[in-house]
Design an enzyme around this catalytic site. Structure first.
Site, PDB file in Angstrom:
ATOM      1  N   GLU A  95     -18.799  11.655  34.291  1.00  9.12           N
ATOM      2  CA  GLU A  95     -17.431  11.108  34.319  1.00  9.12           C
ATOM      3  C   GLU A  95     -16.457  12.201  34.754  1.00  9.12           C
ATOM      4  OE1 GLU A  95     -15.535   8.599  34.065  1.00  9.12           O
ATOM      5  OE2 GLU A  95     -16.136   7.167  32.528  1.00  9.12           O
ATOM      6  N   ASP A  98     -10.563   9.660  28.439  1.00 11.57           N
ATOM      7  CA  ASP A  98      -9.191   9.546  27.942  1.00 11.57           C
ATOM      8  C   ASP A  98      -9.205   8.694  26.664  1.00 11.57           C
ATOM      9  OD1 ASP A  98      -6.423   9.357  27.804  1.00 11.57           O
ATOM     10  OD2 ASP A  98      -6.207   8.033  29.510  1.00 11.57           O
ATOM     11  N   VAL A 123      -3.439  13.832  35.098  1.00 11.48           N
ATOM     12  CA  VAL A 123      -3.914  14.860  36.020  1.00 11.48           C
ATOM     13  C   VAL A 123      -4.361  14.256  37.345  1.00 11.48           C
ATOM     14  CG1 VAL A 123      -4.622  16.461  34.200  1.00 11.48           C
ATOM     15  CG2 VAL A 123      -6.267  14.819  35.080  1.00 11.48           C
TER      16      VAL A 123
END
Ligand code: 5GP
Length: 185
Positions: A91, A95, A145
C-alpha cells in the site's frame, strides 16, 4: 517537503532487506494496490534480492466520495493464483485503515499460505479500523501528502519527493468541477 527521494530510497532499501530475511526460501508475491503504490512497489521490488513475484489489484469506491468498507470494491484478476502463496500487500499509505481492513477480509478467500502488509506511509491519527501493518516506511502526522506515486486529483504522482499540502494549496490547485457535455446523435 516531508521526505526527500534519497531518504525514501534508503528506507525502502531497509524494508527490502527485512523482507529478504523474513521470506528467504518462500518466493513471496507482492500484491500491489494501485494506483498510489506503483512507484513504492517498483522500488521495493528492486531492493528485494530473494526471488519474488509481483501482481496488481485495484480498490475502487462507488456511490459517493466517502470511503467506507461498504462502498469499496476489490478488483483482482481471477488468474492470479494466491493459493498456498506467501502474499505481501503493498500500500502507499494507510489512513483510516478502511481499505486495508476490507482487503484483509476479502483475500483469505483466495487461500494464501500467509498474508502480510507493507505500507510506505502510516497515518495513525485518523485510524478508524485497527489494522496490523507489518512493514512501515514512515509514520506521519495527519496531513494530506502528494508525490512519489501519491496523487491529488490524479496529478502530482510523478514528484520524486513526498510533500504535505495545506488547504490553501489544495484550493489553488483543485480542478474546476467537471463540465458535463451531452452528445447529440
Ligand atoms: P484508508 O483511509 O482506507 O486507509 O486509505 C485509502 C487510500 O486513500 C490510500 O491507499 C491512499 O490511496 C489514499 N490516501 C489516504 N491518505 C492520503 C494522502 O494523504 N494522500 C494521498 N495522495 N492519498 C491518500
Amino acid at each position: 517537503m516531508l521526505f526527500k527521494r534519497a531518504e525514501i530510497l534508503k528506507t525502502v532499501g531497509a524494508l527490502g532487506r527485512t523482507i529478504d530475511r523474513d521470506y528467504k526460501g518462500r518466493n513471496p508475491v507482492l500484491l500491489v494496490i494501485l494506483k498510489g503504490a506503483h512507484i513504492f512497489a517498483a522500488e521495493l521490488s528492486l531492493s528485494i534480492e530473494i526471488p519474488h513475484e509481483t501482481e496488481f489489484a485495484t480498490l475502487s469506491s462507488y456511490g459517493d466520495n466517502v470511503v467506507s468498507s461498504n462502498t469499496l470494491h476489490f478488483l483482482m484478476d481471477n488468474n492470479i493464483e494466491l493459493h498456498g502463496r506467501h502474499a505481501i500487500l503493498i500500500e502507499d499509505i494507510v489512513d483510516t485503515g478502511l481499505s486495508l481492513d476490507y482487503i484483509l477480509k476479502v483475500l483469505p478467500g483466495r487461500n494464501p499460505a500467509s498474508l502480510a502488509t507493507c505500507a510506505l506511509l502510516n497515518k495513525p491519527e485518523r485510524r478508524i479500523e485497527s489494522v496490523e501493518i507489518r512493514y512501515v516506511g514512515f509514520t506521519i502526522p495527519n496531513c494530506y501528502v502528494i508525490g512519489h506515486g501519491m496523487d491529488f486529483q490524479q496529478g502530482w504522482r510523478h514528484l520524486p519527493d513526498i510533500w504535505a499540502v495545506n488547504a490553501s494549496w489544495i484550493k489553488r490547485n483543485a480542478k474546476p468541477p467537471e463540465v458535463i457535455t451531452y452528445k447529440t446523435q
